[in-house]
Design a protein around this motif. Structure first.
Motif, PDB file in Angstrom:
ATOM      1  N   ILE B 320       0.772  -1.049   0.140  1.00 44.99           N
ATOM      2  CA  ILE B 320       0.047  -0.070  -0.079  1.00 44.99           C
ATOM      3  C   ILE B 320       0.896   1.144   0.129  1.00 44.99           C
ATOM      4  CG2 ILE B 320      -1.776   1.175   1.255  1.00 44.99           C
ATOM      5  CD1 ILE B 320      -2.763  -1.547   2.382  1.00 44.99           C
ATOM      6  N   TYR B 321       1.966   1.294   0.767  1.00 46.31           N
ATOM      7  CA  TYR B 321       2.593   2.496   0.928  1.00 46.31           C
ATOM      8  C   TYR B 321       3.539   2.720  -0.428  1.00 46.31           C
ATOM      9  CZ  TYR B 321       2.854   2.721   6.091  1.00 46.31           C
ATOM     10  OH  TYR B 321       2.648   3.094   7.336  1.00 46.31           O
ATOM     11  N   ILE B 322       4.097   1.483  -1.085  1.00 49.09           N
ATOM     12  CA  ILE B 322       4.437   1.740  -2.578  1.00 49.09           C
ATOM     13  C   ILE B 322       3.691   2.152  -3.549  1.00 49.09           C
ATOM     14  CG2 ILE B 322       5.603   0.328  -4.360  1.00 49.09           C
ATOM     15  CD1 ILE B 322       6.601  -1.555  -2.243  1.00 49.09           C
ATOM     16  N   ILE B 323       2.326   1.566  -3.360  1.00 50.86           N
ATOM     17  CA  ILE B 323       1.363   2.209  -4.476  1.00 50.86           C
ATOM     18  C   ILE B 323       1.150   3.605  -4.297  1.00 50.86           C
ATOM     19  CG2 ILE B 323      -0.878   2.060  -5.235  1.00 50.86           C
ATOM     20  CD1 ILE B 323      -0.722  -1.097  -4.606  1.00 50.86           C
ATOM     21  N   LYS B 324       0.759   3.930  -2.932  1.00 51.25           N
ATOM     22  CA  LYS B 324       0.387   5.490  -2.693  1.00 51.25           C
ATOM     23  C   LYS B 324       1.643   6.350  -2.797  1.00 51.25           C
ATOM     24  CE  LYS B 324      -1.659   5.938   1.473  1.00 51.25           C
ATOM     25  NZ  LYS B 324      -2.223   5.689   2.802  1.00 51.25           N
ATOM     26  N   GLY B 325       2.639   5.908  -2.373  1.00 52.38           N
ATOM     27  CA  GLY B 325       4.031   6.749  -2.931  1.00 52.38           C
ATOM     28  C   GLY B 325       4.213   7.028  -4.570  1.00 52.38           C
ATOM     29  N   GLY B 326       4.043   5.830  -5.133  1.00 52.81           N
ATOM     30  CA  GLY B 326       3.855   6.126  -6.449  1.00 52.81           C
ATOM     31  C   GLY B 326       3.030   7.075  -6.919  1.00 52.81           C
ATOM     32  N   VAL B 327       1.810   6.931  -6.658  1.00 53.64           N
ATOM     33  CA  VAL B 327       0.800   7.990  -6.952  1.00 53.64           C
ATOM     34  C   VAL B 327       0.983   9.505  -6.712  1.00 53.64           C
ATOM     35  CG1 VAL B 327      -1.585   8.384  -7.011  1.00 53.64           C
ATOM     36  CG2 VAL B 327      -1.115   6.095  -6.928  1.00 53.64           C
ATOM     37  N   ILE B 328       1.572   9.337  -5.529  1.00 51.08           N
ATOM     38  CA  ILE B 328       1.808  10.725  -4.833  1.00 51.08           C
ATOM     39  C   ILE B 328       3.131  11.438  -5.839  1.00 51.08           C
ATOM     40  CG2 ILE B 328       2.606  12.179  -3.036  1.00 51.08           C
ATOM     41  CD1 ILE B 328       1.109  10.231  -1.225  1.00 51.08           C
ATOM     42  N   LEU B 329       3.939  10.664  -6.037  1.00 48.23           N
ATOM     43  CA  LEU B 329       5.304  10.954  -6.878  1.00 48.23           C
ATOM     44  C   LEU B 329       4.752  11.324  -8.262  1.00 48.23           C
ATOM     45  CD1 LEU B 329       8.365  11.317  -6.797  1.00 48.23           C
ATOM     46  CD2 LEU B 329       8.223   8.977  -7.520  1.00 48.23           C
ATOM     47  N   LEU B 330       3.813  10.431  -8.714  1.00 48.12           N
ATOM     48  CA  LEU B 330       3.514  10.948 -10.266  1.00 48.12           C
ATOM     49  C   LEU B 330       2.697  12.293 -10.187  1.00 48.12           C
ATOM     50  CD1 LEU B 330       1.945   7.658 -11.854  1.00 48.12           C
ATOM     51  CD2 LEU B 330       3.487   9.156 -12.807  1.00 48.12           C
ATOM     52  N   ALA B 331       1.843  12.390  -9.036  1.00 42.39           N
ATOM     53  CA  ALA B 331       1.092  13.817  -9.215  1.00 42.39           C
ATOM     54  C   ALA B 331       2.225  15.013  -8.727  1.00 42.39           C
ATOM     55  CB  ALA B 331       0.080  13.628  -7.894  1.00 42.39           C
ATOM     56  N   ALA B 332       3.076  14.700  -8.115  1.00 39.38           N
ATOM     57  CA  ALA B 332       3.768  15.675  -7.800  1.00 39.38           C
ATOM     58  C   ALA B 332       4.875  15.935  -8.992  1.00 39.38           C
ATOM     59  CB  ALA B 332       4.905  15.565  -6.539  1.00 39.38           C
ATOM     60  N   THR B 333       5.275  14.983  -9.972  1.00 37.62           N
ATOM     61  CA  THR B 333       5.993  15.202 -11.131  1.00 37.62           C
ATOM     62  C   THR B 333       5.168  16.007 -11.959  1.00 37.62           C
ATOM     63  OG1 THR B 333       6.972  13.001 -10.735  1.00 37.62           O
ATOM     64  CG2 THR B 333       7.343  14.004 -12.896  1.00 37.62           C
ATOM     65  N   VAL B 334       3.901  15.611 -12.120  1.00 41.22           N
ATOM     66  CA  VAL B 334       3.047  16.429 -13.082  1.00 41.22           C
ATOM     67  C   VAL B 334       3.037  17.831 -12.738  1.00 41.22           C
ATOM     68  CG1 VAL B 334       0.498  16.803 -13.909  1.00 41.22           C
ATOM     69  CG2 VAL B 334       1.609  14.539 -13.590  1.00 41.22           C
ATOM     70  N   ASP B 335       2.980  18.242 -11.326  1.00 42.55           N
ATOM     71  CA  ASP B 335       2.851  19.648 -10.782  1.00 42.55           C
ATOM     72  C   ASP B 335       4.150  20.324 -11.197  1.00 42.55           C
ATOM     73  OD1 ASP B 335       1.851  21.911  -9.515  1.00 42.55           O
ATOM     74  OD2 ASP B 335       3.219  21.147  -7.643  1.00 42.55           O
ATOM     75  N   THR B 336       5.275  19.430 -10.989  1.00 41.26           N
ATOM     76  CA  THR B 336       6.415  20.208 -11.552  1.00 41.26           C
ATOM     77  C   THR B 336       6.585  20.568 -12.890  1.00 41.26           C
ATOM     78  OG1 THR B 336       7.525  18.796  -9.613  1.00 41.26           O
ATOM     79  CG2 THR B 336       9.100  20.069 -11.299  1.00 41.26           C
ATOM     80  N   PHE B 337       6.112  19.528 -13.733  1.00 36.23           N
ATOM     81  CA  PHE B 337       6.159  19.818 -15.422  1.00 36.23           C
ATOM     82  C   PHE B 337       5.552  21.143 -15.652  1.00 36.23           C
ATOM     83  CE2 PHE B 337       7.468  15.411 -16.374  1.00 36.23           C
ATOM     84  CZ  PHE B 337       8.681  15.569 -16.593  1.00 36.23           C
ATOM     85  N   ARG B 338       4.098  20.979 -14.885  1.00 37.55           N
ATOM     86  CA  ARG B 338       3.323  22.259 -15.201  1.00 37.55           C
ATOM     87  C   ARG B 338       3.821  23.574 -14.752  1.00 37.55           C
ATOM     88  NH1 ARG B 338      -1.077  21.253 -11.465  1.00 37.55           N
ATOM     89  NH2 ARG B 338      -1.808  19.789 -12.784  1.00 37.55           N
ATOM     90  N   HIS B 339       4.325  23.687 -13.499  1.00 39.44           N
ATOM     91  CA  HIS B 339       5.092  24.831 -13.276  1.00 39.44           C
ATOM     92  C   HIS B 339       6.176  25.308 -14.119  1.00 39.44           C
ATOM     93  CE1 HIS B 339       6.545  27.804 -10.243  1.00 39.44           C
ATOM     94  NE2 HIS B 339       7.734  27.442 -10.469  1.00 39.44           N
ATOM     95  N   HIS B 340       6.987  24.232 -14.684  1.00 46.87           N
ATOM     96  CA  HIS B 340       8.120  24.799 -15.485  1.00 46.87           C
ATOM     97  C   HIS B 340       7.525  25.184 -16.688  1.00 46.87           C
ATOM     98  CE1 HIS B 340      11.547  23.765 -13.303  1.00 46.87           C
ATOM     99  NE2 HIS B 340      11.259  22.428 -12.989  1.00 46.87           N
ATOM    100  N   LEU B 341       6.490  24.596 -17.292  1.00 44.28           N
ATOM    101  CA  LEU B 341       5.711  25.130 -18.625  1.00 44.28           C
ATOM    102  C   LEU B 341       5.500  26.389 -18.386  1.00 44.28           C
ATOM    103  CD1 LEU B 341       3.904  21.984 -19.840  1.00 44.28           C
ATOM    104  CD2 LEU B 341       5.763  23.155 -20.987  1.00 44.28           C
ATOM    105  N   LEU B 342       4.753  26.791 -17.358  1.00 43.90           N
ATOM    106  CA  LEU B 342       4.184  28.050 -17.116  1.00 43.90           C
ATOM    107  C   LEU B 342       5.207  29.119 -17.047  1.00 43.90           C
ATOM    108  CD1 LEU B 342       1.427  27.295 -14.586  1.00 43.90           C
ATOM    109  CD2 LEU B 342       0.934  27.983 -16.897  1.00 43.90           C
ATOM    110  N   VAL B 343       6.409  28.641 -16.291  1.00 40.07           N
ATOM    111  CA  VAL B 343       7.506  29.575 -15.859  1.00 40.07           C
ATOM    112  C   VAL B 343       8.137  30.007 -17.471  1.00 40.07           C
ATOM    113  CG1 VAL B 343       9.573  29.882 -14.936  1.00 40.07           C
ATOM    114  CG2 VAL B 343       7.952  28.985 -13.695  1.00 40.07           C
ATOM    115  N   ASN B 344       8.448  28.894 -18.203  1.00 38.11           N
ATOM    116  CA  ASN B 344       8.889  29.113 -19.453  1.00 38.11           C
ATOM    117  C   ASN B 344       8.131  29.642 -20.383  1.00 38.11           C
ATOM    118  OD1 ASN B 344      11.204  28.025 -18.506  1.00 38.11           O
ATOM    119  ND2 ASN B 344      10.574  25.860 -19.026  1.00 38.11           N
ATOM    120  N   ARG B 345       6.793  29.886 -20.532  1.00 37.84           N
ATOM    121  CA  ARG B 345       5.904  30.325 -21.346  1.00 37.84           C
ATOM    122  C   ARG B 345       6.105  31.710 -21.599  1.00 37.84           C
ATOM    123  NH1 ARG B 345      -0.247  28.210 -20.670  1.00 37.84           N
ATOM    124  NH2 ARG B 345       0.505  26.442 -21.710  1.00 37.84           N
TER     125      ARG B 345
END
Lengths: 335, 345
Positions: B320-345
């Motif tokens: 359960i920890y592994i799955i939840k950790g993976g999902v949270i990591l994915l969400a945080a990664t998406v957030d980071t990409f989104r932030h970089h895109l907005l900054v670079n725009r």
């Protein structure tokens, strides 16, 4: 951004589907299921305990729903509710906190699912469950009494230290009380100078014992409330130049509790004088039998005691085959 | 041009509305809710119990304390801060409240005002720790990460020490029935905890989306320097978000203590990743300036669905920890990409 979101969705669902598939493979239908809920597998005692329960239940044809709560009472309560939703036929539980488990017992009572506490009883409550428990106080008293007799025979006065477990665990309190009852009978020989709280945490125990040995360099009598602390004790005593065999100068009269394989090895090698042993095989048998009896509607006492025994340098050969730690040690050291 | 190149041409006009609808769905603020529905549909064949009333009720009950803490955390994350002390606030508030109202040597044992006084004491703990966090960030200009990490360690230790003076065991039990009924009782069929969490959620939503304070919160999170020049009281806004987070953690402590019928110094100790994870999964940005209460609700729900279904499947805690950790990591990664895109725009 849409693509990234979609990747996120696909990856999440793929991962979950894969995991669901894996877990589904071990889930069979149509047999009785027992939930085995431990709060952690922090020592060989618990690893051996869950293994023996697992094998015994499988032998009897039960499916097992296992979960570990990682010492989180709320998480364990949620696991109990999940087990109830799965309509399991019985619950064997090892809780962290004797008070916090009470809502879980009530939930099991409401669902008419028998609950048995393995090795740790709950706090006093109106809710019904059965607890399997070693007679910790008597076992500790017997083991420490032997060590006190050894101390008395030495003709010297001894300063003693005790490593106490988590005070939320009744087992820890009873072991402490057993120790105190024993040393009280030898007040002319034993003076307790250090009561070290460990909270069942190896680091805390190591730091506490190291400090106690620095504050009282003449400590020569030691009782640990659990054998899982043996590596830390060994390290602390070695650092203080107190790690010597029975009969050697500077030997610390050392008593353990639980009956770990390490404890047997130390007894055999002459570093440990005595050890209070919980009969893990008997406790497992009691727990499973209690579930079966409750399922059949039979009356079962709220507390079923494992009398255990003390293994000492004097009776080691005779008692070793009954010690679970010896059985595991023998498997690892055949011949 | 070769015939195969025609596959690279834009979608036919007839397909455009469908593609647009899909894009809209993916960008919708209800996306995580849709994800919840899809997840339930995907997991149902493996865990049919997931759609029973009993499990739904379990999920709702398990969700409430987490949701309330996550709502407080949403405010702090929007101002580009983080509150790691929430778990220690829960522990400390739980043992302080329990010591006031317990029937075994409680400060107000047996008194008619024991429960209200305990509730006030719990709230006071949360607000006090929130004030320490806020003042340290605003007055001393310390990073919220370090401040709240320090207060987390301090108050987690203090909670355990506090219990040693109030109980012979590691927790404080014997809480009044009128308090423990908070976890089990209901009003018009709605559990008290759900009603309270709903009220807090609505209040937080209104505060963020309909008030000047809400606009300040977003402004401070997006660009504190610009916000200050525009006349936004940046310090006061940051201070208030930490007070809100502390108060929310106190309410969660009430929920945990009443549910476990015990004031435990390790209550809520393991939920930090769940709280921050749920807020981030919902879509609130770790970089500040973006987030909504309703997103947090969906994030908490999604995390609880994963957690509950895995429990029903009998998956190990580590899985359960592994799955939840993976999902949270994915969400945080998406957030980071989104932030970089907005900054670079």
């Amino acid at each position: 951004m849409a693509l990234t979101r979609r990747e996120f969705t696909v990856a999440t669902l793929a991962g979950l589907a894969a995991t669901s598939g894996m877990t589904l493979a071990v889930r069979a239908q149509g047999t009785k299921t027992i939930a085995v809920l431990f709060d952690g597998l922090y020592s060989e005692f618990w690893v051996a305990g869950i293994q023996i329960i697992r094998e015994d239940l499988k032998k009897r044809g039960f499916e097992i729903m296992e979960a570990i709560s990682d010492q989180d009472d709320n998480k364990q309560f949620e696991q109990v509710r999940a087990a109830i939703a799965r309509k399991v036929d019985g619950i064997i539980i090892v809780q962290t906190d004797s008070n916090a488990v009470i809502p879980a017992i009530k939930a099991a009572n409401d669902a008419k699912i028998p609950m048995v506490h393995f090795n740790r009883p709950p706090a006093k409550t109106d809710a019904f469950s059965v607890a399997i428990q070693a007679d910790n106080q008597k076992i500790a008293r017997d083991a420490v009494t032997y060590a006190c007799e050894v101390a008395k025979q030495s003709g010297k006065k001894h300063k003693a230290a005790i490593l106490i477990g988590d005070l939320g665990d009744p087992n820890a309190i009873q072991r402490r009380d057993g120790f105190e009852e024993a040393v009280a009978q030898f007040a002319d020989t034993i003076e307790v100078v250090a009561k070290i709280p460990t909270e069942w945490n190896a680091d805390t125990a190591f730091a506490g014992l190291t400090n106690a040995l620095q504050a009282n360099p003449d400590i020569s009598f030691l009782f640990t409330s659990s054998d899982f602390l043996i590596p830390q004790i060994q390290q602390a005593l070695k650092s203080a130049d107190k790690w010597h065999k029975v009969g050697e100068d500077g030997h610390v009269i050392f008593t353990g509790f639980d009956g770990f394989p390490d404890a047997y090895a130390l007894m055999k090698d002459g570093y440990m004088d005595a050890c209070g042993v919980q009969n893990l095989f008997y406790e497992t048998e009691l727990a499973i039998q209690a579930i079966l009896d409750l399922q059949e509607g039979k009356e079962v006492d709220r507390l079923l005691l494992d009398p255990g025994f003390a293994i000492t340098q004097a009776n080691m050969e005779e008692k070793a085959p009954e010690m679970w730690g010896y059985v595991l040690w023998k498997e690892k050291n055949p011949g | 041009m070769s015939p195969s190149a025609s596959t690279d041409t834009p979608a036919a006009p007839a397909d455009r509305p469908r593609a647009l609808r899909l894009a809209k769905l993916l960008l919708s603020e209800y996306f995580v809710l849709v994800l919840c529905v899809v997840y339930v549909a995907a997991i149902y064949p493996f865990v049919p119990e997931i759609l029973t009333w009993q499990v739904a009720s379990n999920i709702l009950g398990d969700m409430m304390p987490l949701l309330v803490v996550a709502i407080g955390q949403t405010f702090v994350l929007i101002i580009a801060g983080i509150d790691l002390s929430i778990t220690a606030i829960i522990s400390m508030a739980a043992v302080v409240g329990a010591s006031v109202m317990t029937g075994t040597n409680g400060y107000l044992s047996g008194s008619a005002v024991a429960v209200p006084a305990a509730i006030l004491a719990m709230l006071a703990v949360g607000v006090a720790v929130g004030a320490i966090n806020g003042l340290s960030v605003v007055r001393l200009n310390m990073p919220s990460f370090i401040v709240t990490l320090a207060t987390r360690m301090f108050f987690a230790g203090l909670a355990i020490w506090y219990v040693t003076f109030h109980s012979t065991s590691s927790s404080i039990a014997d809480l009044p029935a009128s308090f423990t009924a908070f976890a089990t009782g209901s009003v018009l069929g709605v559990p008290y905890t759900v009603a309270l969490a709903f009220a807090i959620g609505v209040a937080a939503h209104v505060l963020l989306s309909r008030t000047q304070f809400g606009r300040w919160v977003y402004a401070v999170g997006a660009n504190p320097a610009a916000a200050r020049i525009s006349g936004v009281p940046v310090g006061r806004t940051i201070m208030l978000t930490f007070l809100i987070s502390g108060a929310c953690a106190s309410v969660a402590a009430m929920m945990y203590a009443s549910r476990m019928q015990t004031g435990s110094p390790i209550a809520g100790e393991n939920i930090l990743l769940d709280v921050i994870g749920a807020v981030v999964i919902g879509g609130t940005s770790l970089f500040g300036g973006k987030g909504k209460i309703v997103w947090t609700v969906f994030g908490v729900l999604f995390l609880l669905l994963i957690d509950t279904s895995m429990k029903l499947l009998g998956s190990s805690l580590f899985m359960i920890y592994i799955i939840k950790g993976g999902v949270i990591l994915l969400a945080a990664t998406v957030d980071t990409f989104r932030h970089h895109l907005l900054v670079n725009r």
